[in-house]
Design an enzyme around this catalytic site. Sequence first.
Site, PDB file in Angstrom:
ATOM      1  NE  ARG A 199      -1.945  -1.048   3.751  1.00  0.00           N
ATOM      2  CZ  ARG A 199      -1.328  -2.089   4.304  1.00  0.00           C
ATOM      3  NH1 ARG A 199      -1.401  -3.280   3.732  1.00  0.00           N
ATOM      4  NH2 ARG A 199      -0.638  -1.945   5.420  1.00  0.00           N
ATOM      5  CD  GLU A 222      20.862 -20.435   5.662  1.00  0.00           C
ATOM      6  OE1 GLU A 222      20.258 -21.458   5.279  1.00  0.00           O
ATOM      7  OE2 GLU A 222      22.100 -20.337   5.704  1.00  0.00           O
ATOM      8  N   GLY A 243       0.131 -19.334  10.930  1.00  0.00           N
ATOM      9  CA  GLY A 243       1.151 -18.648  10.141  1.00  0.00           C
ATOM     10  C   GLY A 243       2.205 -19.523   9.512  1.00  0.00           C
ATOM     11  CB  ALA A 250      12.233 -20.811   8.612  1.00  0.00           C
ATOM     12  CD  GLU A 264       4.719 -19.335   0.853  1.00  0.00           C
ATOM     13  OE1 GLU A 264       4.377 -18.131   0.756  1.00  0.00           O
ATOM     14  OE2 GLU A 264       5.906 -19.684   1.059  1.00  0.00           O
ATOM     15  CE  LYS A 307      10.569 -24.025   1.742  1.00  0.00           C
ATOM     16  NZ  LYS A 307       9.844 -24.396   2.985  1.00  0.00           N
ATOM     17  CG  ASP A 351       7.376 -23.445  -0.469  1.00  0.00           C
ATOM     18  OD1 ASP A 351       7.843 -22.446  -1.038  1.00  0.00           O
ATOM     19  OD2 ASP A 351       7.581 -23.693   0.740  1.00  0.00           O
ATOM     20  CG  LEU A 410      16.208 -24.954  10.565  1.00  0.00           C
ATOM     21  CD1 LEU A 410      15.701 -26.276   9.986  1.00  0.00           C
ATOM     22  CD2 LEU A 410      16.787 -25.162  11.953  1.00  0.00           C
ATOM     23  CB  THR A 442       7.363  -9.600  -0.709  1.00  0.00           C
ATOM     24  OG1 THR A 442       8.242  -9.837  -1.836  1.00  0.00           O
ATOM     25  CG2 THR A 442       7.621  -8.211  -0.147  1.00  0.00           C
TER      26      THR A 442
END
Length: 814
Positions: free
Chosen positions: A508, A606, A664, A611, A667, A682, A678, A613, A555
């Site tokens: 925004r 990373e 949370g 996440a 995605e 990875k 996903d 790790l 993002t």
Amino acid sequence: MQVLKFGGTSVANAENISKVISIVQAAAQKDTTVVVVSALGGVTDLLLNAAALAAEGNETYKEKLVTIEQRHMDAVKQLIPVASQSQLLSLVKKSCNEIEDICSGIFLLGELTARSRDRIGSYGEWLSSQIIAAAFRAQGTAAEWKDSRELITTNSAFTHAEVDFSVTNTKIAAFFTGDYSRLFILPGFIAADKNNITTTLGRGGSDYTAAILASALQADVLEIWTDVSGMMTADPRLTGNARIIPSITYQEAMELSHFGAKVIYPPTIQPVMNKGIPVWIKNTFAPQDPGTLIESSAARNGDIVRGISSINNIALLSLEGSGMVGIPGFSKRLFEALSSEKINVILITQSSSEHSICVAVDAASAARAKQAVDAAFANEIALQKVDPLLIESDLSIVALVGESMKSHPGISGRMFSAMGRNGVNVRAIAQGSSEKNISAVIATRDVRKAINVLHEEFFETTYKQVNLFIAGTGNVGAKLIGQLQQQAAVLSQRLRLQVRVAGLSNSRHRLIKEEGIDLGKWREELEAGQPADIDQFVSEAIARNLRNSIFVDVTANEKVASVYDKLLQKSISVVACNKIAASSAYENYQRLKELAGEFNSRFLFETNVGAGLPIIGTLNDLTHSGDRVRRIDAVLSGTLNFVFNHYDGSRPFAEVVRQAQDEGYTEPDPRLDLSGTDVMRKIMILAREAGENMEMEQITNNSFLPASCNEGSVEDFYKALAKEEPHFRALYEEAKAKGCILKFVACFDQGSASVGLRHIDPAHDLYHLYGKDNIVLFYTDRYTDQPMVVKGAGAGAAVTASGVFADIIRACKL
């Protein structure tokens, strides 16, 4: 005997002149004192502007003259008692009439000669010194005014007249013998030639006047009073961390003055250096400050570099051509051509191949230089032995100055490394054999950044300033900002890092503040920012040209990922939580890594895998140390691990997925996780980091998700999940019947990769994996039977933010 000089700011108005009188009265109690003063602040500019306007035929010059007269009249009325004003007001009026008559003549002739320019310019110091002398007398202090033109004699030249020291010293010695008062007031800047025609000593020449007097009188000290408390390590207008230099040698002061330190006029040093007269730089507005002492030797205080300075508005002139190689005389002819046009050369460098000679001059002289040089080499240019003179503009010179540099190897390396890390390109370099000065020609737009990074490198042991531009303020972004705020003091104390968030952007709004965004009020400040535009956000970040800049992408936006190349090419490091760039076409992935290496920046991602790790970091450590990855087995989706750890058939599969999203772990569209897309990204990123050239279509995806679940909106997806509950229950029951659990496993083995659901028995390394944890098993040449294992929480805003934070710290250490 002492000589005190007060600059234009110090005598800008009646209030400031009163401060000067107090300083001089205290000093004059100790010894015979000679005071040299400049024109009232800005008056010399007004005089010369009026003369230039008159020469152009512009009648607005008269407005300048009215301002000049009014300023002097006001000073008299504020400093001198009414009963004693008339004579001085009459003197001011008479002088202003003379100025008007001269300007009128210039207006009619349409020409401003050097002689007229000097005559006009002389009135500022002449008038100010008369007023200041009268102000002393009005306060009961005996002060004798003396015209400097009667003491300082020059050879016949104007604007930068050369002083005839033999005649000048004789005149000064003769005047200052006899029974005079203890206080003398003289105008600076002005002198006269042997025919008593008024000349000037160049802008800033009042310092020079004071030095000439101090040298001829064998003064005990010369004090230069200005509006700063001494010479500084850098221009305080460019770096807020500049500090006063307590002491400095004559040679260092001379180098700094030539390279843009406006505190002292360059020719000032030579007369006092020859006599060993100490010079103090003092602040009229803070007389209690110790200032800077300039003398033959100075305490080092641990500083190898004494100061950093710069000159703006430089043009680089390059004379090149194969016809120059091995032919003597080209340099001589080049400098003769420049000398004939009275063009001063600031910097010289020549390649060892003799193919080119490069000099730096004032940008205003560049056109005349080209005309003169091209004319001098017209024959060689016609024969194509030499190219026409090449001019590069919008350049500046940055210089490191310090006598101790000559005994410390590596100073040049540190200088150029610091600038290189921040994308400051060096166009030319010069260093004298004395090693007191290292100069580099750079783009003017980079001067502020260069001075700040050099000051940080050589003077600031407290902290390194880092400027972050963060795209994305959702769950992870907000957690990251909170962690940055929480750890600010620790970063400063332990790592000597001052991490500022200079820019924020979301879907925004966008906001950039060079001084840093208040992390306690970032939401309110961002909400009041400009409309969101990632291209504009990036362009503004690049344009600000802040040192040690890092772009942070938290993002999942493809548009944001597309701007990395622009940032890396400007030596702005990129820290990406966003997986799109690293999992894009291999050619783009490789290009971004190459750009980071080419432009001295970092591309770190990373958190793309696991996440917070240290998976990619561990993999890089293995490969960089010479190990070779043979196989990777991994559970890389915190979402899928959470889902299959919690799904036991007692409640619907759709409900468990909804819980994962609410907490949370998924995605925004959970299908990216459940479809295996996903995880495919990875494992591909890990394969690439292991050295494999791999694309997404090369990865086998054994999806467990029915086709009906991939259609429509996210809510349609949840409805489809509910309908397909028998399918998911069957998967669970099949595994349970074998004494196994379900894990969505990614595998890379000898160049091929796949992802899919697998039955994991209790003996397997992947069995004891709970909650949202991830695990990666690296089988390598060194870890054959027992793999290298990285295991831990692989999802969640807080741990992902901590991984991004860790990458930021890594980027800071570049």
